[in-house]
Design an enzyme around this catalytic site. Structure first.
Site, PDB file in Angstrom:
ATOM      1  N   CYS A  24       5.176   0.714   0.285  1.00  0.00           N
ATOM      2  CA  CYS A  24       3.998   0.275   0.050  1.00  0.00           C
ATOM      3  C   CYS A  24       3.686  -1.066  -0.580  1.00  0.00           C
ATOM      4  O   CYS A  24       3.824  -1.172  -1.741  1.00  0.00           O
ATOM      5  CB  CYS A  24       3.048   1.565  -0.605  1.00  0.00           C
ATOM      6  SG  CYS A  24       1.572   0.978  -1.455  1.00  0.00           S
ATOM      7  N   CYS A  27       1.178  -0.921  -3.778  1.00  0.00           N
ATOM      8  CA  CYS A  27       1.844  -0.519  -4.636  1.00  0.00           C
ATOM      9  C   CYS A  27       2.530  -1.405  -5.518  1.00  0.00           C
ATOM     10  O   CYS A  27       2.695  -1.302  -6.823  1.00  0.00           O
ATOM     11  CB  CYS A  27       2.727   0.640  -4.378  1.00  0.00           C
ATOM     12  SG  CYS A  27       2.150   1.916  -3.409  1.00  0.00           S
TER      13      CYS A  27
END
Length: 99
Positions: A24, A27
């Site tokens: 991600c 993230c």
């Protein structure tokens, strides 16, 4: 992990749980922001990271639909939940409201 998780989030100290995934992008953007939050707030809070790919049942339990999702726990109860990347000042403001 589960029994440990329960023990960690049951503390009177606010615990920010960062549900993330290695693949991600956002993230990766959030990680250094959370480090700054921890550096500025010190021991008044805890921050833990949960990989949703390794802990799918935990993610499902708290209805984590996207990553990153942050949940603030206090004494075992989820108090606040937000998906996406927030700025340091916004995360600090949320955490301070639970101190």
């Amino acid at each position: 992990m589960k029994s440990n998780f329960k023990k960690i989030v049951s503390s009177a100290t606010p615990v920010l749980v960062d549900f993330y995934a290695d693949w991600c992008g956002p993230c990766k953007v959030l990680a250094p922001i959370l480090k700054e939050v921890k550096d500025s707030m010190g021991d008044s809070i805890k921050i833990i990271k949960i990989d949703v790919d390794k802990n799918p049942s935990l993610a499902a339990k708290y209805q984590v639909r996207g990553v990153p999702t942050m949940i603030v726990f206090k004494e075992g109860k989820p108090m606040w939940q937000q998906s996406g990347v927030l700025q340091k000042k916004d995360i600090v403001r949320v955490l301070e409201s639970y101190l």
